[in-house]
Motif scaffolding. Structure first.
Motif, PDB file in Angstrom:
ATOM      1  N   ALA A 194       0.835  -1.207   0.000  1.00 32.35           N
ATOM      2  CA  ALA A 194       0.000   0.000   0.000  1.00 32.35           C
ATOM      3  C   ALA A 194       0.865   1.251   0.000  1.00 32.35           C
ATOM      4  CB  ALA A 194      -0.940  -0.012   1.203  1.00 32.35           C
ATOM      5  N   ASP A 195       1.952   1.221   0.765  1.00 37.52           N
ATOM      6  CA  ASP A 195       2.855   2.368   0.804  1.00 37.52           C
ATOM      7  C   ASP A 195       3.519   2.582  -0.549  1.00 37.52           C
ATOM      8  OD1 ASP A 195       4.465   4.404   2.375  1.00 37.52           O
ATOM      9  OD2 ASP A 195       6.085   3.111   1.643  1.00 37.52           O
ATOM     10  N   TRP A 196       3.858   1.471  -1.224  1.00 33.88           N
ATOM     11  CA  TRP A 196       4.474   1.569  -2.564  1.00 33.88           C
ATOM     12  C   TRP A 196       3.544   2.300  -3.517  1.00 33.88           C
ATOM     13  CZ3 TRP A 196       3.911   0.164  -7.692  1.00 33.88           C
ATOM     14  CH2 TRP A 196       5.069   0.093  -8.471  1.00 33.88           C
ATOM     15  N   TYR A 197       2.271   1.924  -3.524  1.00 34.64           N
ATOM     16  CA  TYR A 197       1.320   2.564  -4.437  1.00 34.64           C
ATOM     17  C   TYR A 197       1.011   3.998  -4.025  1.00 34.64           C
ATOM     18  CZ  TYR A 197       0.662  -1.628  -7.135  1.00 34.64           C
ATOM     19  OH  TYR A 197       0.877  -2.684  -7.966  1.00 34.64           O
ATOM     20  N   LYS A 198       1.035   4.263  -2.740  1.00 33.98           N
ATOM     21  CA  LYS A 198       0.826   5.628  -2.278  1.00 33.98           C
ATOM     22  C   LYS A 198       1.956   6.528  -2.774  1.00 33.98           C
ATOM     23  CE  LYS A 198       0.335   8.378   1.966  1.00 33.98           C
ATOM     24  NZ  LYS A 198       0.314   8.325   3.454  1.00 33.98           N
ATOM     25  N   ARG A 199       3.195   6.050  -2.627  1.00 31.91           N
ATOM     26  CA  ARG A 199       4.340   6.838  -3.089  1.00 31.91           C
ATOM     27  C   ARG A 199       4.347   6.960  -4.614  1.00 31.91           C
ATOM     28  NH1 ARG A 199       8.896   4.383  -2.354  1.00 31.91           N
ATOM     29  NH2 ARG A 199       8.140   2.427  -1.452  1.00 31.91           N
ATOM     30  N   LEU A 200       3.920   5.876  -5.301  1.00 34.80           N
ATOM     31  CA  LEU A 200       3.822   5.914  -6.760  1.00 34.80           C
ATOM     32  C   LEU A 200       2.873   7.031  -7.194  1.00 34.80           C
ATOM     33  CD1 LEU A 200       4.504   4.246  -9.462  1.00 34.80           C
ATOM     34  CD2 LEU A 200       2.240   3.267  -9.141  1.00 34.80           C
ATOM     35  N   HIS A 201       1.697   7.076  -6.560  1.00 36.86           N
ATOM     36  CA  HIS A 201       0.710   8.088  -6.910  1.00 36.86           C
ATOM     37  C   HIS A 201       1.215   9.495  -6.587  1.00 36.86           C
ATOM     38  CE1 HIS A 201      -3.205   9.860  -7.639  1.00 36.86           C
ATOM     39  NE2 HIS A 201      -3.150  10.437  -6.451  1.00 36.86           N
ATOM     40  N   GLN A 202       1.884   9.631  -5.455  1.00 38.83           N
ATOM     41  CA  GLN A 202       2.352  10.951  -5.030  1.00 38.83           C
ATOM     42  C   GLN A 202       3.461  11.492  -5.933  1.00 38.83           C
ATOM     43  OE1 GLN A 202       3.467  10.108  -0.980  1.00 38.83           O
ATOM     44  NE2 GLN A 202       1.458  10.694  -0.141  1.00 38.83           N
ATOM     45  N   THR A 203       4.259  10.589  -6.490  1.00 39.00           N
ATOM     46  CA  THR A 203       5.404  11.035  -7.296  1.00 39.00           C
ATOM     47  C   THR A 203       5.151  11.007  -8.793  1.00 39.00           C
ATOM     48  OG1 THR A 203       6.326   8.785  -7.235  1.00 39.00           O
ATOM     49  CG2 THR A 203       7.066  10.335  -5.534  1.00 39.00           C
ATOM     50  N   ASP A 204       3.990  10.473  -9.223  1.00 33.25           N
ATOM     51  CA  ASP A 204       3.689  10.387 -10.652  1.00 33.25           C
ATOM     52  C   ASP A 204       3.396  11.784 -11.200  1.00 33.25           C
ATOM     53  OD1 ASP A 204       2.899   9.832 -13.203  1.00 33.25           O
ATOM     54  OD2 ASP A 204       1.219   8.522 -12.654  1.00 33.25           O
ATOM     55  N   GLN A 205       4.310  12.309 -12.009  1.00 32.32           N
ATOM     56  CA  GLN A 205       4.150  13.650 -12.558  1.00 32.32           C
ATOM     57  C   GLN A 205       2.916  13.766 -13.445  1.00 32.32           C
ATOM     58  OE1 GLN A 205       7.872  15.348 -14.193  1.00 32.32           O
ATOM     59  NE2 GLN A 205       8.878  13.505 -13.380  1.00 32.32           N
ATOM     60  N   GLY A 206       2.515  12.638 -14.024  1.00 31.85           N
ATOM     61  CA  GLY A 206       1.369  12.670 -14.921  1.00 31.85           C
ATOM     62  C   GLY A 206       0.046  12.913 -14.223  1.00 31.85           C
TER      63      GLY A 206
END
Length: 670
Positions: free
Chosen positions: A260-272
């Motif tokens: 869950a933390d991985w996907y949270k960080r993915l969403h937070q850092t996705d420039q798109g």
């Protein structure tokens, strides 16, 4: 490679879970507690409306009620009685029944249960991993007429829900019901099992019941009982630790939080998808500065990004003629590695959470417009190489017209991440699926077992003959059916074709499957010609069902004149530089299909360095030689992950099996 767990899960909105996240999300409810008895008579899930009972043998009907309660069962004009034991369980054995129906069954104790639309015919337990699980919905484009014409209430499926347990064998399934085949319900039928059932039902004019009891990605050891696992100490110890429910809960909590933390960080850092700016999926976004790469392909191979994981966005502008607008349309994007959210003109048209399902996104009129249209794919890479699978279909279709989407696409890196944290796939652990999904089925009378599994054991093929042989013996003992027919599919050809002889886990596992035919009353369907190099789930399930049906006619139905399998290695003799191979199951004779020279025979001397060999058919034997090997000691056939283009068949059209032979080895007579 992630093992296939699902058969085509589509997420309702933009992907927030990848394949590992999806896995964890579905595992929380899989551990069971034993079924509780009540004062009311109660039946197992399998004994229910629409069930198919096995003909011509004793049939068990069982259930639970209050201890010492009397239970009466009325079926086909006869009444049977039983009294529950101290554990509240009762069982009634019906004498051998003739095929027919529909019938009604009444069960009476302190309450009454009436079961309707009961048929008597042949029941097959269909187990294994994803290629047995793969539903007709996945192959409907290949078999549109089969789907449209599937009005056959005499073919029925019971879909056993995914359940694992480590506390011991469970007494009942967690759900499921008997469903008759029609054009809508067939989409959830196992494709392999349906084609098998259709052929058996037509030949013997009897109803056929399918118990679909398969789990994508499952290794053979997950389907063994605790007793059978004692032969495999490593697997036994691996499964034993999960009997600690607190340990399991702790692992789930930790791993779930990490993913869950991985996907949270993915969403937070996705420039798109960064707040305060135009999203990259939007129609008005300016992508003029994006680089480009050719699709299909992997960005690790084609771009300076290298083997990066995280999110990469892809974008393609296409000109759509007015004649394609205002109609239902479909976007096909082959298969994508790993998870995608796909947009057309800013509208989400489809999303898939892991790499295996074909991306076939149907969408309504109004999405496409005449002129320029923009397709955007947000592609999550969980680990390994991300991208668009080679050799697949990439196109936009509407109104009978097609736009080819292969070629240059723009791309831009949205976020860089380390690979998704690893997770424990509990349903793959030794013994878990036996306890949860096989033990509750064992009392139900069946004609035989269909098995399609092995992909997940190809990394350790040396264990497989013992594992599969033990599984067959185990299930037979548990069912008290020492000669229970067991018919299985050999692994098909898969992965890239190699030009030179090489080692192959898939070939070694196929050979282990072949050698398992030494177990009595077994049959095997050889599938070296039905695979796809770029798909672990090949679409041709009809040939698989047909060949399993042929083997079943020989093994389970006593058809002595049926050639149920292709040629099987029997023995080898060496004379000079030539090795002569003898076969069983030659039928009307051996042939080189297509009339060309035989391929995929390799020969080696004492140094075990294999080279491609010459091979020719002489009667019902094959003579193999190479000028490079003056003193041969070993011959291999079809020893490759993907021996595409194998030619050796019998005249009945069935291919020969992979084998490895040496001068001192003789296979058991089949």
């Amino acid at each position: 490679m992630m093992h296939p767990l699902f058969s085509g899960t589509l997420l309702p909105g933009p992907v927030t879970l990848g394949r590992k996240g999806l896995l964890l999300a579905l595992l929380g409810s899989c551990l069971l507690t034993p079924t509780q008895t009540t004062a009311q008579v109660r039946l197992p899930k399998l004994v229910s409306n629409g069930m198919v009972l096995q003909r011509d043998t004793k049939v068990n009907i069982w259930g639970w009620a209050k201890p010492s309660e009397k239970v009466a069962l009325k079926f086909n004009g006869k009444t049977y009685q039983a009294t529950t034991g101290a554990d509240g369980k009762w069982q009634i054995s019906l004498p051998a029944l003739k095929a027919g129906g529909p019938y009604q069954m009444d069960i009476t104790a302190s309450n009454r249960i009436t079961l309707k639309d009961v048929l008597v015919g042949d029941v097959w337990l269909c187990s294994g991993q994803s290629n047995m699980e793969t539903p007709m919905s996945r192959v409907r484009d290949k078999y549109p007429q089969e789907v449209a014409q599937a009005n056959n209430p005499r073919i029925r499926q019971f879909n056993v829900p995914l359940t694992y347990a480590f506390s011991g064998p469970q007494t009942d399934l967690t759900g499921g019901s008997w469903v008759a085949a029609d054009p809508q319900s067939i989409l959830q039928f196992s494709a392999v099992a349906y084609f098998f059932a259709k052929e058996i039902s037509a030949k013997y004019q009897v109803p056929v019941g399918i118990i679909k009891d398969a789990v994508g990605g499952s290794p053979a050891e997950a389907w063994l009982s605790a007793g059978a696992l004692k032969q495999f100490p490593t697997y036994e110890q691996q499964g034993a630790k999960y009997r600690d429910s607190a340990l399991v809960a702790g692992i789930k909590q930790r791993e779930g939080a990490a993913v869950a933390d991985w996907y949270k960080r993915l969403h937070q850092t996705d420039q798109g998808e960064a707040p305060g700016q135009t999203k990259w999926s939007a129609v008005g976004y300016d992508a003029s500065g994006w680089a480009s790469m050719n699709v299909p392909g992997y960005w690790a191979d084609q771009t300076p990004l290298g083997p990066v994981n995280g999110v990469v966005w892809f974008r393609k502008e296409v000109e759509v003629p007015a004649s394609m607008v205002g109609k239902p349309a479909r976007l096909e994007l082959g298969t994508l590695v790993d998870a995608d959210s796909t947009y057309i003109n800013g509208q989400l048209v489809g999303t898939t959470g892991y790499q295996y399902p074909p991306r076939k996104y149907d969408f309504a009129p109004g999405v496409l417009k005449a002129g320029k249209n923009v397709i955007v794919v947000r592609l999550i890479s969980n680990g390994g190489r991300g991208g668009f699978t080679m050799g697949k279909s990439y196109q936009l279709t509407s109104g009978g017209q097609t736009i080819d989407l292969r070629g240059p696409w723009q791309y831009k890196l949205g976020a860089t991440m380390s690979p998704t944290p690893g997770t424990t796939t509990f349903q793959y652990q030794p013994g878990g699926l036996y306890n949860g999904m096989i033990a509750p089925v064992l009392p139900y009378a069946v004609k035989g077992v269909l098995w399609y599994q092995g992909e997940s054991n190809a990394g350790h093929p040396e264990d497989y003959q013992s594992l599969l042989s033990s599984l067959i013996t185990d299930w037979r003992q548990q069912m008290r059916r020492p000669n229970l027919p067991f018919v299985y599919a050999q692994l098909p050809n898969f992965m890239a074709v190699r030009k030179e002889p090489s080692e192959s886990g898939w070939a070694a596992l196929r050979d282990a499957q072949r050698r398992t035919l030494a177990v009595p009353n077994t049959g095997m369907a050889v599938l070296l010609d039905v695979g796809e190099w770029n798909d672990i789930h090949p679409l041709d399930k009809q040939t698989v069902g047909h060949r399993l049906a042929l083997a079943a006619q020989s093994v389970a139905y006593g058809e002595k004149k049926i050639v149920g399998m292709g040629p099987l290695y029997q023995s080898m003799q060496v004379n000079g530089n030539k090795a002569t191979i003898s076969f069983t199951n030659t039928g009307s004779g051996l042939v080189a299909k297509g009339g060309d020279n035989l391929q995929y025979f390799a020969i080696a001397g004492a140094d075990k360095k294999y080279v491609w060999a010459n091979a020719k058919i002489e009667g019902n034997k094959v003579v193999v030689w190479s000028d490079q090997v003056p003193q041969p000691v070993s011959v291999r056939y079809a020893w490759a992950d993907n021996p595409e283009g194998t030619k050796l068949y019998n005249k009945e059209g069935l291919p020969a099996s992979t084998f490895q032979a040496s001068v001192s080895a003789t296979a058991p007579a089949q």
